[in-house]
Design an enzyme around this catalytic site. Structure first.
Site, short mmCIF file in Angstrom:
data_model
loop_
_atom_site.label_atom_id
_atom_site.label_comp_id
_atom_site.label_asym_id
_atom_site.label_seq_id
_atom_site.Cartn_x
_atom_site.Cartn_y
_atom_site.Cartn_z
CG HIS A 45 -1.79 1.22 1.27
ND1 HIS A 45 -2.66 1.41 0.26
CD2 HIS A 45 -1.81 2.28 2.03
CE1 HIS A 45 -3.32 2.56 0.65
NE2 HIS A 45 -2.64 3.22 1.51
CG ASP A 47 -0.41 6.02 2.10
OD1 ASP A 47 -1.73 5.89 1.64
OD2 ASP A 47 0.06 5.71 3.16
CG ASP A 169 -5.31 3.53 4.17
OD1 ASP A 169 -5.78 3.26 5.32
OD2 ASP A 169 -4.31 4.59 4.22
CG HIS A 419 -6.09 7.19 0.94
ND1 HIS A 419 -5.83 6.54 -0.03
CD2 HIS A 419 -5.33 6.84 2.02
CE1 HIS A 419 -4.82 5.63 0.31
NE2 HIS A 419 -4.53 6.26 1.47
ZN LIG Z 1 -3.04 5.05 2.56
#
Ligand SMILES: [Zn+2]
Ligand SMILES: *[C@@H]1O[C@H](CO)[C@@H](O)[C@H](O)[C@H]1NC(C)=O
Ligand SMILES: *[C@@H]1O[C@H](CO)[C@@H](O)[C@H](O)[C@H]1NC(C)=O
Ligand SMILES: *[C@@H]1O[C@H](CO)[C@@H](O)[C@H](O)[C@H]1NC(C)=O
Ligand SMILES: *[C@@H]1O[C@H](CO)[C@@H](O)[C@H](O)[C@H]1NC(C)=O
Length: 958
Positions: A45, A47, A169, A419
């Site tokens: 994951h 970001d 997420d 996000h």
């Molecule tokens: Zn995230």
């Protein structure tokens, strides 16, 4: 064309008819129909900015903040995939993959293409980022998905097309996102976070996999999206994290060495798998083997996963009923589809998200209000830039003002949808980086816009951009005695827009494009920060998808005429009635009254529909919990809203007021405290009342974090219902202390009733509807009947322990004492059956505001001196019907453009406008001839006639 696999490990016969289908299935490992199949999905994951900037994450810079380097992850995973053809990996964020791909050799690219073709490396989601769902506007989400998916199609063809949307997420899930994903052709959607009460109910009912019917308006299954809730957020099961960042024991499988643990590992794994199977419906379950920025040293993960699969499956010889396999979300989804079951149907959304009784993730709906506003303005600027690139032609990209582009801005906007970007949940230096990217993008667009306007107007005069009009700063208009204003309108219908320019003179003449003089006023209504003493105000009317030009010349210098200025101060403390009270504002369509004793708004009337409501408005703040209390140690922070008490403090019971009344504008200015003020404003031909609020710096010398709201208390009989939009598009009904899909145990009476507002919210009864249109995403609620509150600004002294590790305590060079934020709310009062006809266009107008550019002096002909400048232009032959919104007009490649037209009304929402409409594309544009058109899916990565999605059956049989 969708032949994505050459591996041939089939364990069943297939007929001719099945041929194509089976060939696709081949890239998925065979499963065992009579066993419990555990789909192990290796993933990372990543970001697109959070604790570090997107570039810092890519390079693995600033590992002192967080150890994370995406370039190494991709390097390492590709190496490891080559070592064993059984291994699988999914990749999600195209912003990172694109950065990496750019730097790879032809050899590596060839290898990666093969991995993708063979289904060993699979793209899921595939947007530029994994967008936030609470604070994003649908137009920006569609743009960022389009950009990521286009890169994947251009680079890998159909085998690069993600079939699964993956939002593991984001902190709550919007119905409009599900609707968009369905229209983008995804077969299914997986996420990790939902309300803890909802999850526990769904586990028992085996409803963690469901069918989301994401639109009231689209005929099923157009907006149906199969939705799966992942078992453990997006983390591996406890004890099975084999990343370099984890401490779980590796599989020690040499019986000759110390600490042999295969039996123990297999036993623990089987127990977890069997427990998990009890809360899902089929004999297939999924496990996410990875987490934040994992797989930088992918060997650790894969070596142990290889062994895990071998030893777990080895037990089948002894009667074990569990089969583990490398898998991907689309292989898992395919098995669920094959199971041919019926699935629980859901029609509401997944907001708000709570991970415990006092842990409501509703603060980020408002966190970083200035960034949220900047992102929204940037979206409008980008659409203007895109449109003018098309309308102006190739000279826009390389013209008299040099080289410009829309690409930089597109990327900056795409990154800002992440996000932890527009959501406001990043560290301060990362928030600054997002803003810097947007500013850089706009600079590149300005060159393009200048080139395009030069081509369309025939004038190469230098164009000046004044981006600080909200604080009355524009050096050109302040100093020049003759200038012109170009008003570009990105909407497909004409707009009337109040132009306010800081000036130093007291009397001006304003003429429109045809030389007619325009009603204008100079008033002492500057909004701080600048040096100008007055503002020149006039109403501009711009044609659809085009511009008009106003010329302004100074008639007189000196102090302003006294007649435009009437002061009516109201004493704050002592209740002295002011001698001359101007407590009413009336213009063409609206009448607004104020309470003479308090100076607060007291009533609103729509003069056309002859409606009047009582309406009080004031400002309050919630005292942010510091976490030190008996119920929970959760403080308010960037994500979490946790007021210490459900009763907010009033900032002041009275407002000091001052009134300005002119023929084009009427204002009541209210001062509530040194850090809260407001201008209540009526513009000439506007049907909405404007509330321009200014809040900050929020004082913290009392050591109390503050979450500031404005609250509208009306006489409307709401019976606990209120309405908010989903990503700026369809409207959802909300009810206090209620969730449509489960019986709520409410533990946070305020925060637990907050919902995201992206563009508008309303309350209504049988006869009156009060709609509030916002200028950015904000959180809001209706806690008392008849009331609607909107959170405007927050300043907090504690971190809320969700990882960001900073209190949300914004300051800047301009505002060292704390950020001052300004924004506006538009209020409209209508009859409920026709309210949508008013608030839909109002909301679109707030999102796509006109772009103003200025040139000094008289309009001049171009360098060849031949053309007389064209002062007015429309790219359309005629305005589009009210129901149709021109969502996208952007250059796609050298000779094609991408056009998105949207029906912007929900079914049954408007008698007039909810009906189907027909648009004749041949008669749409004034300067472009359409030679051919092909229809695509919403994200423009698949031809409409090739779009084929899995069909799912809801439980109800609907
Ligand atoms: Zn995230
Ligand atoms: C799925 O189930 C329905 C009835 O439940 C049945 O009619 C249909 O043939 C099944 N489809 C397949 C592909 O097995
Ligand atoms: C406008 O007037 C103010 C006050 O007189 C002065 O400080 C400022 O420099 C002037 N601005 C310009 C651009 O002339
Ligand atoms: C908040 O910011 C102010 C101004 O920079 C600073 O003085 C104060 O210490 C900060 N408080 C916290 C808790 O970070
Ligand atoms: C996808 O990319 C291919 C080239 O790889 C192109 O020919 C095709 O038109 C693209 N599809 C869409 C829908 O744009």
């Amino acid at each position: 064309p969708w032949l994505c696999a050459f591996v041939s490990v089939v364990s069943r016969q297939f007929s001719q008819k099945e041929f194509l289908l089976i060939l696709f299935l081949l890239s998925c490992h065979a499963t065992k129909p009579n066993l419990l199949n555990v789909h192990l999905v290796p993933h990372t994951h990543d970001d697109v900015g959070w604790l570090k900037t997107v570039d810092q994450y890519y390079y693995g810079d600033r590992n002192d903040i967080q150890h994370a380097g995406v370039q190494y992850i991709l390097d390492s995973v590709v190496d490891q995939l080559l070592k064993n053809p059984d291994r699988r990996f999914i990749y999600v964020e195209t912003a990172f993959f694109y950065r990496w791909w750019k730097r790879q050799s032809a050899d590596v690219r060839r290898t990666v293409r093969r991995l993708v073709d063979e289904g060993r490396l699979e793209f899921v989601n595939g947007g530029w980022c994994m967008s936030d769902e609470a604070t994003t506007h649908y137009s920006a989400v569609i743009d960022q998905m389009t950009m990521g998916l286009r890169f994947l199609n251009d680079t890998f063809g159909p085998c690069g097309r993600p079939r699964v949307a993956w939002h593991i997420d984001p902190f709550g899930h919007a119905r409009e996102h599900a609707s968009m994903f369905a229209q983008m052709g995804y077969d299914g959607f997986f996420f990790g976070r939902l309300d803890y009460q909802d999850r526990s109910r769904r586990r028992i009912a085996r409803e963690q996999e469901l069918l989301w019917r994401a639109s009231d308006s689209l005929t099923p299954p157009m907006a149906d999206l199969f939705t799966g809730i992942l078992p453990n957020g997006y983390n591996p099961p406890e004890g099975f994290c084999w990343d370099q960042s984890c401490d779980d024991p590796p599989i020690r499988d040499d019986p000759d060495l110390e600490d042999y643990n295969v039996d123990d590992v297999v036993k623990r794994f089987l127990a977890i798998a069997n427990t998990q199977a009890k809360v899902y419906k089929t004999n297939h379950i999924i496990m996410t083997m990875g987490s934040d920025f994992q797989y930088e040293n992918a060997n650790l993960w894969y070596k142990n996963l290889d062994k895990l699969i071998r030893y777990v499956n080895g037990r089948q010889a002894n009667g074990s009923r569990v089969h583990a396999l490398y898998s991907t979300p689309s292989c898992y989804l395919q098995e669920l589809h094959r199971a041919n079951l019926t699935w629980a149907l859901k029609t509401d959304d997944f907001f708000p998200y709570a991970d415990d009784a006092h842990d409501l993730w509703t603060g980020y709906f408002t966190s970083r209000p200035a960034l949220k506003r900047y992102e929204r303005i940037s979206n409008g600027n980008l659409q203007t830039c895109n449109q003018l690139e098309v309308l102006g032609g190739p000279i826009s990209r390389n013209g008299p003002f040099g080289k410009g582009d829309s690409q930089t801005m597109k990327k900056a906007m795409a990154v800002a949808q992440h996000h932890d970007a527009v959501s406001g949940t990043e560290k301060q230096h990362v928030a600054d980086d997002y803003a810097r990217r947007l500013a850089g993008g706009w600079l590149r667009c300005q060159v393009l816009v200048s080139n395009s306007l030069a081509a369309l107007s025939g004038s190469t005069a230098e164009r000046i951009y004044c981006d600080k009009l909200n604080v009355s700063v524009c050096p050109l208009t302040e100093s020049s005695s003759k200038f012109s204003v170009n008003v570009y309108n990105p909407l497909a219908r004409p707009v009337s827009w109040p132009v306010r320019l800081p000036v130093n003179g007291t009397s001006y003449k304003v003429s429109d494009a045809e030389g007619r003089s325009v009603d204008c006023q100079v008033c002492v209504c500057v909004r701080n920060r600048g040096f100008a003493v007055n503002e020149l105000v006039f109403q501009a009317r711009a044609p659809p998808l085009g511009f008009t030009t106003y010329s302004v010349s100074l008639l007189r210098d000196g102090p302003p005429a006294a007649s435009t200025r009437r002061r009516t101060p109201t004493a704050i403390q002592n209740k002295v009635r002011p001698p001359l009270c101007l407590c009413v504002l009336v213009l063409q369509f609206l009448r607004v009254t104020f309470d003479p004793d308090t100076g607060l708004l007291s009533g609103l009337s729509n003069l056309e529909t002859k409606q009047t409501i009582k309406l009080t408005q004031n400002f309050y703040w919630y005292n942010a919990s510091d976490g030190n209390n008996s119920k929970s140690d959760q403080p308010s922070g960037a994500y979490i809203f946790r007021p210490n008490s459900s009763t907010p403090f009033v900032i002041s019971r009275t407002a000091k007021t001052e009134t300005v009344q002119t023929s084009v504008l009427q204002e009541v200015r209210q001062w509530f405290s040194p850090w809260v003020s407001q201008v209540v404003r009526l513009h000439g031909d506007s049907r909405a009342l404007e509330l321009e609020w200014t809040v900050g710096p929020l004082p913290i010398d009392d050591d109390l974090g503050k979450e500031v709201i404005t609250r509208l208390d009306s006489s409307i009989q709401t019976a606990e219902y209120f309405y908010t939009d989903s990503n700026g598009r369809e409207i959802l009904q909300r009810k206090k202390d209620f969730r449509p899909t489960w019986i709520l145990r409410q533990s946070e009476p305020v925060a637990g009733n907050y919902y995201p507002i992206n563009s508008r919210a309303f309350i209504k009864d049988e006869v009156d509807q009060l709609t509030v249109v916002t200028d950015r995403s904000q959180g809001g609620s209706s806690i008392q009947n008849g009331s609607l509150e909107i959170m405007l600004h927050r300043r907090l002294l504690y971190d809320d322990v969700r990882g960001v590790a900073e209190p949300l305590n914004e300051t800047s060079a301009l505002f060292p004492e704390g950020l001052v934020v300004r924004g506006r709310l538009l209020l409209s009062l209508d009859r409920p059956p026709t309210a949508a006809d008013a608030h839909r266009p109002l909301a679109q107008q707030a999102v796509l505001q006109p772009t103003l550019t200025f040139t000094d002096g008289e309009p001049r002909p171009n360098t060849r001196g031949r053309w007389s400048p064209c002062l007015q232009f429309s790219g359309l032959q005629a305005a589009l019907p009210p129901a149709v919104h021109l969502l996208t007009l952007t250059q796609w490649d050298e000779d094609s453009v991408l056009l998105r037209l949207e029906h912007q009304f929900q079914s049954r929402e408007s008698k007039e406008n909810s009906r189907p409409v027909t648009v004749n594309l041949q008669k749409l544009f004034s300067t472009l001839e359409i030679l051919g058109a092909s229809e695509l899916n919403l994200s423009a990565n698949q031809w409409k006639d090739e779009m084929k999605r899995f069909h799912w059956t809801p439980q109800t049989g609907m």
